[in-house]
Scaffold this motif. Structure first.
Motif, PDB file in Angstrom:
ATOM      1  N   SER A  78       0.830  -1.194   0.000  1.00 43.23           N
ATOM      2  CA  SER A  78       0.000   0.000   0.000  1.00 43.23           C
ATOM      3  C   SER A  78       0.866   1.247   0.000  1.00 43.23           C
ATOM      4  O   SER A  78       1.913   1.288   0.633  1.00 43.23           O
ATOM      5  CB  SER A  78      -0.901   0.006   1.241  1.00 43.23           C
ATOM      6  OG  SER A  78      -1.630   1.205   1.290  1.00 43.23           O
ATOM      7  N   GLY A  79       0.406   2.248  -0.706  1.00 40.81           N
ATOM      8  CA  GLY A  79       1.116   3.514  -0.735  1.00 40.81           C
ATOM      9  C   GLY A  79       0.173   4.667  -0.953  1.00 40.81           C
ATOM     10  O   GLY A  79       0.547   5.661  -1.548  1.00 40.81           O
ATOM     11  N   ASN A  80      -1.056   4.534  -0.498  1.00 42.57           N
ATOM     12  CA  ASN A  80      -2.056   5.546  -0.815  1.00 42.57           C
ATOM     13  C   ASN A  80      -2.107   6.703   0.176  1.00 42.57           C
ATOM     14  O   ASN A  80      -2.904   7.602   0.022  1.00 42.57           O
ATOM     15  CB  ASN A  80      -3.444   4.918  -0.959  1.00 42.57           C
ATOM     16  CG  ASN A  80      -3.922   4.236   0.311  1.00 42.57           C
ATOM     17  OD1 ASN A  80      -3.161   4.093   1.257  1.00 42.57           O
ATOM     18  ND2 ASN A  80      -5.159   3.811   0.316  1.00 42.57           N
ATOM     19  N   ASP A  81      -1.266   6.704   1.197  1.00 46.24           N
ATOM     20  CA  ASP A  81      -1.238   7.798   2.169  1.00 46.24           C
ATOM     21  C   ASP A  81       0.151   8.418   2.161  1.00 46.24           C
ATOM     22  O   ASP A  81       1.061   7.949   2.834  1.00 46.24           O
ATOM     23  CB  ASP A  81      -1.592   7.271   3.564  1.00 46.24           C
ATOM     24  CG  ASP A  81      -1.697   8.383   4.606  1.00 46.24           C
ATOM     25  OD1 ASP A  81      -1.437   9.559   4.272  1.00 46.24           O
ATOM     26  OD2 ASP A  81      -2.051   8.061   5.745  1.00 46.24           O
ATOM     27  N   ALA A  82       0.308   9.482   1.374  1.00 45.15           N
ATOM     28  CA  ALA A  82       1.623  10.117   1.234  1.00 45.15           C
ATOM     29  C   ALA A  82       2.155  10.630   2.572  1.00 45.15           C
ATOM     30  O   ALA A  82       3.365  10.600   2.824  1.00 45.15           O
ATOM     31  CB  ALA A  82       1.541  11.262   0.231  1.00 45.15           C
ATOM     32  N   ALA A  83       1.280  11.071   3.451  1.00 44.13           N
ATOM     33  CA  ALA A  83       1.703  11.584   4.756  1.00 44.13           C
ATOM     34  C   ALA A  83       2.315  10.487   5.618  1.00 44.13           C
ATOM     35  O   ALA A  83       3.190  10.751   6.439  1.00 44.13           O
ATOM     36  CB  ALA A  83       0.517  12.221   5.476  1.00 44.13           C
ATOM     37  N   ALA A  84       1.870   9.263   5.429  1.00 40.53           N
ATOM     38  CA  ALA A  84       2.388   8.144   6.225  1.00 40.53           C
ATOM     39  C   ALA A  84       3.671   7.573   5.641  1.00 40.53           C
ATOM     40  O   ALA A  84       4.288   6.698   6.229  1.00 40.53           O
ATOM     41  CB  ALA A  84       1.337   7.045   6.317  1.00 40.53           C
ATOM     42  N   GLU A  85       4.086   8.083   4.476  1.00 40.71           N
ATOM     43  CA  GLU A  85       5.283   7.602   3.789  1.00 40.71           C
ATOM     44  C   GLU A  85       5.278   6.088   3.651  1.00 40.71           C
ATOM     45  O   GLU A  85       6.221   5.399   3.990  1.00 40.71           O
ATOM     46  CB  GLU A  85       6.540   8.089   4.495  1.00 40.71           C
ATOM     47  CG  GLU A  85       6.695   9.593   4.469  1.00 40.71           C
ATOM     48  CD  GLU A  85       7.988  10.080   5.099  1.00 40.71           C
ATOM     49  OE1 GLU A  85       8.834   9.248   5.466  1.00 40.71           O
ATOM     50  OE2 GLU A  85       8.146  11.294   5.226  1.00 40.71           O
ATOM     51  N   GLU A  86       4.165   5.569   3.164  1.00 42.03           N
ATOM     52  CA  GLU A  86       4.033   4.131   2.950  1.00 42.03           C
ATOM     53  C   GLU A  86       4.266   3.817   1.485  1.00 42.03           C
ATOM     54  O   GLU A  86       3.885   4.589   0.627  1.00 42.03           O
ATOM     55  CB  GLU A  86       2.631   3.670   3.347  1.00 42.03           C
ATOM     56  CG  GLU A  86       2.370   3.769   4.812  1.00 42.03           C
ATOM     57  CD  GLU A  86       0.952   3.349   5.163  1.00 42.03           C
ATOM     58  OE1 GLU A  86       0.126   3.192   4.249  1.00 42.03           O
ATOM     59  OE2 GLU A  86       0.680   3.187   6.334  1.00 42.03           O
ATOM     60  N   PRO A  87       4.819   2.711   1.151  1.00 39.98           N
ATOM     61  CA  PRO A  87       5.445   1.781   2.092  1.00 39.98           C
ATOM     62  C   PRO A  87       6.753   2.372   2.605  1.00 39.98           C
ATOM     63  O   PRO A  87       7.432   3.103   1.894  1.00 39.98           O
ATOM     64  CB  PRO A  87       5.701   0.544   1.239  1.00 39.98           C
ATOM     65  CG  PRO A  87       5.851   1.062  -0.145  1.00 39.98           C
ATOM     66  CD  PRO A  87       4.957   2.265  -0.228  1.00 39.98           C
ATOM     67  N   SER A  88       7.099   2.058   3.825  1.00 35.70           N
ATOM     68  CA  SER A  88       8.318   2.609   4.417  1.00 35.70           C
ATOM     69  C   SER A  88       9.540   1.907   3.834  1.00 35.70           C
ATOM     70  O   SER A  88       9.465   0.785   3.342  1.00 35.70           O
ATOM     71  CB  SER A  88       8.307   2.439   5.933  1.00 35.70           C
ATOM     72  OG  SER A  88       8.468   1.079   6.273  1.00 35.70           O
ATOM     73  N   ARG A  89      10.663   2.563   3.915  1.00 35.12           N
ATOM     74  CA  ARG A  89      11.914   1.985   3.433  1.00 35.12           C
ATOM     75  C   ARG A  89      12.222   0.707   4.217  1.00 35.12           C
ATOM     76  O   ARG A  89      12.715  -0.278   3.660  1.00 35.12           O
ATOM     77  CB  ARG A  89      13.044   3.008   3.578  1.00 35.12           C
ATOM     78  CG  ARG A  89      14.410   2.542   3.139  1.00 35.12           C
ATOM     79  CD  ARG A  89      14.448   2.293   1.644  1.00 35.12           C
ATOM     80  NE  ARG A  89      15.673   1.646   1.229  1.00 35.12           N
ATOM     81  CZ  ARG A  89      16.561   2.189   0.430  1.00 35.12           C
ATOM     82  NH1 ARG A  89      16.382   3.402  -0.050  1.00 35.12           N
ATOM     83  NH2 ARG A  89      17.637   1.523   0.083  1.00 35.12           N
ATOM     84  N   ALA A  90      11.901   0.708   5.496  1.00 31.88           N
ATOM     85  CA  ALA A  90      12.160  -0.470   6.333  1.00 31.88           C
ATOM     86  C   ALA A  90      11.376  -1.686   5.837  1.00 31.88           C
ATOM     87  O   ALA A  90      11.901  -2.801   5.800  1.00 31.88           O
ATOM     88  CB  ALA A  90      11.820  -0.178   7.787  1.00 31.88           C
ATOM     89  N   VAL A  91      10.121  -1.487   5.452  1.00 35.97           N
ATOM     90  CA  VAL A  91       9.307  -2.591   4.944  1.00 35.97           C
ATOM     91  C   VAL A  91       9.881  -3.111   3.632  1.00 35.97           C
ATOM     92  O   VAL A  91      10.009  -4.316   3.424  1.00 35.97           O
ATOM     93  CB  VAL A  91       7.835  -2.150   4.767  1.00 35.97           C
ATOM     94  CG1 VAL A  91       7.048  -3.162   3.950  1.00 35.97           C
ATOM     95  CG2 VAL A  91       7.187  -1.923   6.118  1.00 35.97           C
ATOM     96  N   LEU A  92      10.245  -2.194   2.734  1.00 31.81           N
ATOM     97  CA  LEU A  92      10.799  -2.601   1.441  1.00 31.81           C
ATOM     98  C   LEU A  92      12.128  -3.337   1.615  1.00 31.81           C
ATOM     99  O   LEU A  92      12.367  -4.361   0.969  1.00 31.81           O
ATOM    100  CB  LEU A  92      10.962  -1.375   0.539  1.00 31.81           C
ATOM    101  CG  LEU A  92       9.650  -0.687   0.163  1.00 31.81           C
ATOM    102  CD1 LEU A  92       9.926   0.655  -0.502  1.00 31.81           C
ATOM    103  CD2 LEU A  92       8.792  -1.574  -0.727  1.00 31.81           C
ATOM    104  N   ASP A  93      12.995  -2.839   2.490  1.00 33.05           N
ATOM    105  CA  ASP A  93      14.263  -3.514   2.749  1.00 33.05           C
ATOM    106  C   ASP A  93      14.033  -4.891   3.376  1.00 33.05           C
ATOM    107  O   ASP A  93      14.748  -5.848   3.078  1.00 33.05           O
ATOM    108  CB  ASP A  93      15.151  -2.666   3.654  1.00 33.05           C
ATOM    109  CG  ASP A  93      15.731  -1.457   2.935  1.00 33.05           C
ATOM    110  OD1 ASP A  93      15.752  -1.439   1.680  1.00 33.05           O
ATOM    111  OD2 ASP A  93      16.155  -0.513   3.630  1.00 33.05           O
ATOM    112  N   SER A  94      13.019  -4.996   4.231  1.00 33.31           N
ATOM    113  CA  SER A  94      12.694  -6.285   4.852  1.00 33.31           C
ATOM    114  C   SER A  94      12.244  -7.307   3.812  1.00 33.31           C
ATOM    115  O   SER A  94      12.532  -8.503   3.939  1.00 33.31           O
ATOM    116  CB  SER A  94      11.608  -6.113   5.913  1.00 33.31           C
ATOM    117  OG  SER A  94      12.092  -5.349   6.980  1.00 33.31           O
ATOM    118  N   LEU A  95      11.536  -6.841   2.795  1.00 27.99           N
ATOM    119  CA  LEU A  95      11.147  -7.743   1.711  1.00 27.99           C
ATOM    120  C   LEU A  95      12.372  -8.333   1.024  1.00 27.99           C
ATOM    121  O   LEU A  95      12.421  -9.533   0.740  1.00 27.99           O
ATOM    122  CB  LEU A  95      10.275  -7.005   0.689  1.00 27.99           C
ATOM    123  CG  LEU A  95       8.860  -6.685   1.118  1.00 27.99           C
ATOM    124  CD1 LEU A  95       8.202  -5.730   0.123  1.00 27.99           C
ATOM    125  CD2 LEU A  95       8.040  -7.958   1.231  1.00 27.99           C
TER     126      LEU A  95
END
Length: 84
Positions: free
Chosen positions: A4-21
């Motif tokens: 998910s990346g539909n909330d720009a204010a929440a900076e989703e997906p986070s870099r941490a989540v992507l790196d964890s993938l």
């Protein structure tokens, strides 16, 4: 996988989540292909994609852009089309 990346204010997906993938996929015993589909474009997603592109290729991860199109059997449609 759909991220998910539909909330720009929440900076989703986070870099941490992507790196964890990437870290998780590196632990798999097989190198089967994984497709990552971000629901929206974001600066974090673009930076991560560019910085880790070589590692994605090594791990057999394909990232589909929100504008990706699939052409199949004389039909063209968005890459995220779902038919039931």
């Amino acid at each position: 996988y759909v991220v998910s990346g539909n909330d720009a204010a929440a900076e989703e997906p986070s870099r941490a989540v992507l790196d964890s993938l990437l870290e998780g996929k590196a632990q798999w015993e097989s190198n089967m292909q994984v497709t990552l589909i971000p629901t929206h474009d974001s600066e974090v997603m673009r930076e991560w994609y560019q910085e880790t592109h070589e590692k994605q290729q090594d791990l057999n991860i394909m990232v589909l852009a929100s504008s990706s199109t699939v052409v199949m059997q004389d039909e063209s449609f968005p890459a995220c089309k779902i038919e039931l």
